[in-house]
Design a protein around this motif. Structure first.
Motif, PDB file in Angstrom:
ATOM      1  N   PRO A  30       0.805  -1.222   0.000  1.00  0.00           N
ATOM      2  CA  PRO A  30       0.000   0.000   0.000  1.00  0.00           C
ATOM      3  C   PRO A  30       0.844   1.281   0.000  1.00  0.00           C
ATOM      4  CG  PRO A  30      -0.858  -1.566   1.578  1.00  0.00           C
ATOM      5  CD  PRO A  30       0.445  -2.132   1.081  1.00  0.00           C
ATOM      6  N   SER A  31       2.083   1.183   0.416  1.00  0.00           N
ATOM      7  CA  SER A  31       2.908   2.399   0.433  1.00  0.00           C
ATOM      8  C   SER A  31       3.498   2.704  -0.943  1.00  0.00           C
ATOM      9  CB  SER A  31       4.038   2.237   1.459  1.00  0.00           C
ATOM     10  OG  SER A  31       4.862   1.166   1.063  1.00  0.00           O
ATOM     11  N   ASP A  32       3.349   1.752  -1.899  1.00  0.00           N
ATOM     12  CA  ASP A  32       3.886   1.988  -3.249  1.00  0.00           C
ATOM     13  C   ASP A  32       3.269   3.234  -3.881  1.00  0.00           C
ATOM     14  OD1 ASP A  32       5.408  -0.203  -2.996  1.00  0.00           O
ATOM     15  OD2 ASP A  32       4.202  -1.510  -4.274  1.00  0.00           O
ATOM     16  N   PHE A  33       1.960   3.268  -3.858  1.00  0.00           N
ATOM     17  CA  PHE A  33       1.224   4.442  -4.339  1.00  0.00           C
ATOM     18  C   PHE A  33      -0.157   4.387  -3.720  1.00  0.00           C
ATOM     19  CE2 PHE A  33       0.748   1.099  -7.549  1.00  0.00           C
ATOM     20  CZ  PHE A  33      -0.623   1.029  -7.731  1.00  0.00           C
ATOM     21  N   SER A  34      -0.812   5.529  -3.700  1.00  0.00           N
ATOM     22  CA  SER A  34      -2.129   5.549  -3.108  1.00  0.00           C
ATOM     23  C   SER A  34      -3.156   5.350  -4.225  1.00  0.00           C
ATOM     24  CB  SER A  34      -2.294   6.872  -2.364  1.00  0.00           C
ATOM     25  OG  SER A  34      -3.571   7.363  -2.509  1.00  0.00           O
TER      26      SER A  34
END
Lengths: 583, 163
Positions: A30-34
């Motif tokens: 989930p921290s890759d992109f929102s």
């Protein structure tokens, strides 16, 4: 990076849900992109749309995105190399669809997350309500709306402040504020877009109105055909309740207002305000005789005020920016902006919000990009079943309540259906009468029987059985229904017929006198023929005719049996020798 | 009259309780009743009338006034074909011809196998994707007669897969 997928009804129908799921499944962390959802940006012709944001900055708008593109998008986002996505990015030409607009009612649509109240609050959401509750008297609110010149966006264009003032002035212990979201005009979908894409804007506008008139309960009457709008509205109401924006002592101001919605059950006439009230009370939606007007005796015979979704969607903006800023846009008699649902044979269809005073030509050609396949425009239909067809030569008419009424059409709720040379105008009139005669509630004779008689006459004209004097008979019926019908549905039902007779009388005459449909649309007046000179007897048409209407021996000219032919035109598209023609 | 003591009847009683057996909420009650039964059976209409203190004629009046209410069961897949203005201009009549031809049913009818019901509806509000149809909750846009038939065949396959 924020990856935002447009998920209004149109986007989902075009496949946005699948795109969203594909993006979600490819996101390892989930921290890759929102990954976010937004509503409808109104560029329906480009759906599904995926926007890439860095904070609030739009870095790229990807259009016609398919499920299979997800991997490419995710890779580009992770590597921060958006150049890879160039082929999917919106063209400058298409981007001008949006850049030529001025958005007030739709200001947050396609930008914020409609499922999250905080997303709305980040765009000054509920600031206007707070300002109203803490610093303004109800009279001051009504005055601000009066200054703005806001008029009802549902069709009639009645000054909003006047209705509010009348409801405020009515005696009564209980008052109701009602939102008409029964968007029944075929061809209009701006109200759906507002509810799906920015439901809190509607709630805020309604609460401000409720405060102004002194209502203790606000109710949205929403079409059952809009399931997604209902889900988003329900969610938004729950969020607002949880934050104390709906209910008792709102924001500590002492003002209390309950809030709920009711799903309609499918009846066009319920867009008429007294019919809507009957429906809210659980009855058949049949209009009441006016007076008394709803401001005096509406829902449960208590003072009530009813406005349309788009009207309410302007209210918070007016309070935040001042009535004068709104009134600075538009024409002498029509202030602010109006949203149109541009559809039909236009290249770029979708939602268009522009200041009043622009010409129809500007909307159709500059914003809409002109006619599909560069055909010739014949007319534009405005105002749905209550409106009319405006011919090409009047396209320089400006968007203004009075100017549009002078053409015989109306501003209406903002449906704008563009028609090219292949649309039959008599067929169009018949289409609308078919609609209004079915939707007539049956209460008054003029509407119930009058629309049926008109439909019968129009039907015989398009079937090639029109008689001398039919046009005059239609005109006579039109005037009688206009004068005699009880409510707006009936009174305006003749408009599509009157305007087509006024501007396209020659088409009516061609159907009646020559038994021909100039647009080539009326099936009963079409004749398919095989040219024996050109036919090679390949049997392609005969083998594929769905009703076996074509016969002939191999390598010999074939013939069509007109008594069997259903005029589907399938044979004509299949013939490789150009031997089949239609007249 | 329906004694409404079975599973569905219990669900119906819960709906009636939710609305306080108030005739003023008749439309909401009938919507949820239809969710339970799939349509409005006549004995249920009598039951709702008795429970809300109104007459069967009044309830029937409401049920027949609004297009959403059905007095007959529908197929597994309800095809709602949009006949709005934009769809009309973009050829919804030809889509209807393709569907009726493929399924052998007219507007308002159900196929013999109980799989499909065809219903023409006023605008679905997806005008930019016209012509449009909705099958159960799914929307299909930019239809051509061939594409519509293809979609129907996919639904037929879905049924086979489940079976």
């Amino acid at each position: 990076m924020r990856v935002v997928v447009g998920q209004g009804s149109c986007g989902i129908a075009a496949g946005a849900g699948k795109v969203y799921n594909a993006l979600a499944s490819l996101r390892a962390n989930p921290s890759d992109f929102s990954l976010e959802t937004t509503g409808c940006i109104g560029m329906c012709f480009l759906e599904p749309i995926v926007d890439l944001y860095e904070g609030e900055d739009l870095k790229a708008r990807l259009v016609h995105v398919a499920e299979g593109d997800a991997e490419k998008i995710v890779n580009a986002v992770l590597q921060n190399n958006l150049d890879e996505l160039k082929p999917m990015m919106i063209s400058d030409d298409d981007a001008s669809f949006l850049s030529q607009q001025t958005r007030i009612a739709l200001r947050n649509c396609g930008i914020i997350d409609p499922t999250d109240i905080n997303s709305y609050k980040a765009k000054d959401g509920y600031m206007a309500l707070e300002k109203v509750l803490k610093t303004m008297t109800p009279e001051e609110v009504i005055e601000e709306i009066k200054v703005s010149g806001l008029a009802g966006r549902g069709g009639a264009g009645f000054p909003t402040w006047f209705k509010w003032n009348a409801a405020r002035g009515s005696e009564g212990d209980e008052k109701y504020l009602i939102c008409n979201a029964d968007e029944g005009d075929p061809g209009a979908f701006m109200d759906r877009a507002v509810i799906e894409s920015d439901p809190h804007n509607l709630i805020e506008g309604m609460l401000i109105a409720a405060y102004a008139i002194g209502a203790s309960e606000a109710i949205v009457y929403v079409r059952a055909e809009y399931p997604l709008a209902i889900i988003r509205l329900e969610n938004a109401i729950a969020q607002a309740k949880a934050e104390g924006i709906i209910g008792d002592d709102i924001m500590g101001s002492g003002f209390s207002c309950k809030f709920r919605y009711m799903a309609g059950a499918g009846a066009f006439v319920c867009g008429e305000e007294t019919a809507l009230i009957e429906s809210l009370e659980g009855k058949r939606g049949m209009p009441r005789l006016k007076p008394p007007f709803p401001a005096a005796a509406g829902y449960k015979m208590k003072p009530s005020n009813i406005n349309n979704v788009e009207t309410f969607a302007n209210v918070a903006w007016i309070i935040n920016n001042g009535g004068e800023a709104f009134a600075a846009m538009g024409t002498e008699g029509s202030k602010g902006t109006k949203v149109f649902a541009l559809t039909g044979k236009v290249k770029r269809g979708g939602l268009v919000e522009i200041p009043m005073g622009a010409t129809l030509r500007h909307v159709i050609f500059d914003i809409g990009g002109g006619i599909r396949e560069d055909k010739k425009i014949k007319a534009v239909q405005m105002g749905g079943p209550s409106g009319g067809c405006i011919p090409e030569r009047l396209l320089d008419t400006v968007i203004d309540y009075k100017a549009l009424s002078a053409t015989g059409a109306i501003m209406g709720s903002g449906g704008m259906v563009v028609m090219d040379e292949s649309t039959c105008m008599v067929g169009m009139a018949k289409f609308f009468l078919d609609f209004t005669s079915k939707e007539s509630c049956g209460k008054c004779v003029h509407c119930r029987i009058g629309t049926r008689r008109m439909l019968e006459i129009l039907t015989r004209i398009v079937e090639g059985n029109g008689k001398d004097g039919d046009i005059e008979l239609l005109e006579e019926l039109c005037n009688a229904i206009k004068d005699g019908a009880l409510c707006g549905l009936g009174q305006t039902a003749p408009n599509p017929v009157l305007t087509t007779i006024r501007y396209f009388r020659d088409e009516y005459e061609a159907h009646i006198n020559d038994k021909k449909c100039p647009a080539g649309e009326c099936m009963d007046l079409l004749h398919y023929r095989i040219d024996p000179e050109k036919c090679k007897g390949c049997t392609m048409c005969a083998r594929n005719c769905p009703v076996k209407a074509i016969s002939g021996e191999t390598k010999k000219p074939h013939v069509i049996d007109e008594s069997k032919c259903i005029k589907c035109g399938h044979c004509m598209t299949l013939c490789k020798f150009d031997a089949i023609s239609v007249e | 009259m329906c004694d409404c003591k079975d599973e569905k009847g219990k669900a119906l009683d819960a709906v009636l309780d939710e609305y306080g057996r108030d005739a003023g909420s008749l439309i909401g009650i009938l919507q949820k009743t239809q969710d339970i039964y799939g349509y409005l059976p006549s004995d249920v209409i009598y039951y709702v009338a008795a429970q809300t203190g109104t007459t069967p004629a009044k309830v029937m009046g409401v049920a027949t006034f609004y297009t959403q209410f059905r007095l007959e069961p529908v197929g597994k897949y309800l095809i709602m074909l949009c006949k709005g203005t934009a769809c009309h201009v973009n050829g919804s009549d030809r889509i209807e011809a393709a569907i009726t031809n493929e399924l052998g049913i007219q507007n308002g009818e159900t196929t013999k196998d109980g799989l499909f019901t065809l219903k023409n509806v006023a605008c679905l509000g997806c005008c930019s994707l016209s012509p449009v149809m909705m099958i159960n909750e799914e929307t299909f846009g930019s239809l051509t007669p061939d594409k519509a038939v293809e979609i129907l065949n996919e639904f037929k396959k879905r049924k086979e897969e489940i079976a």
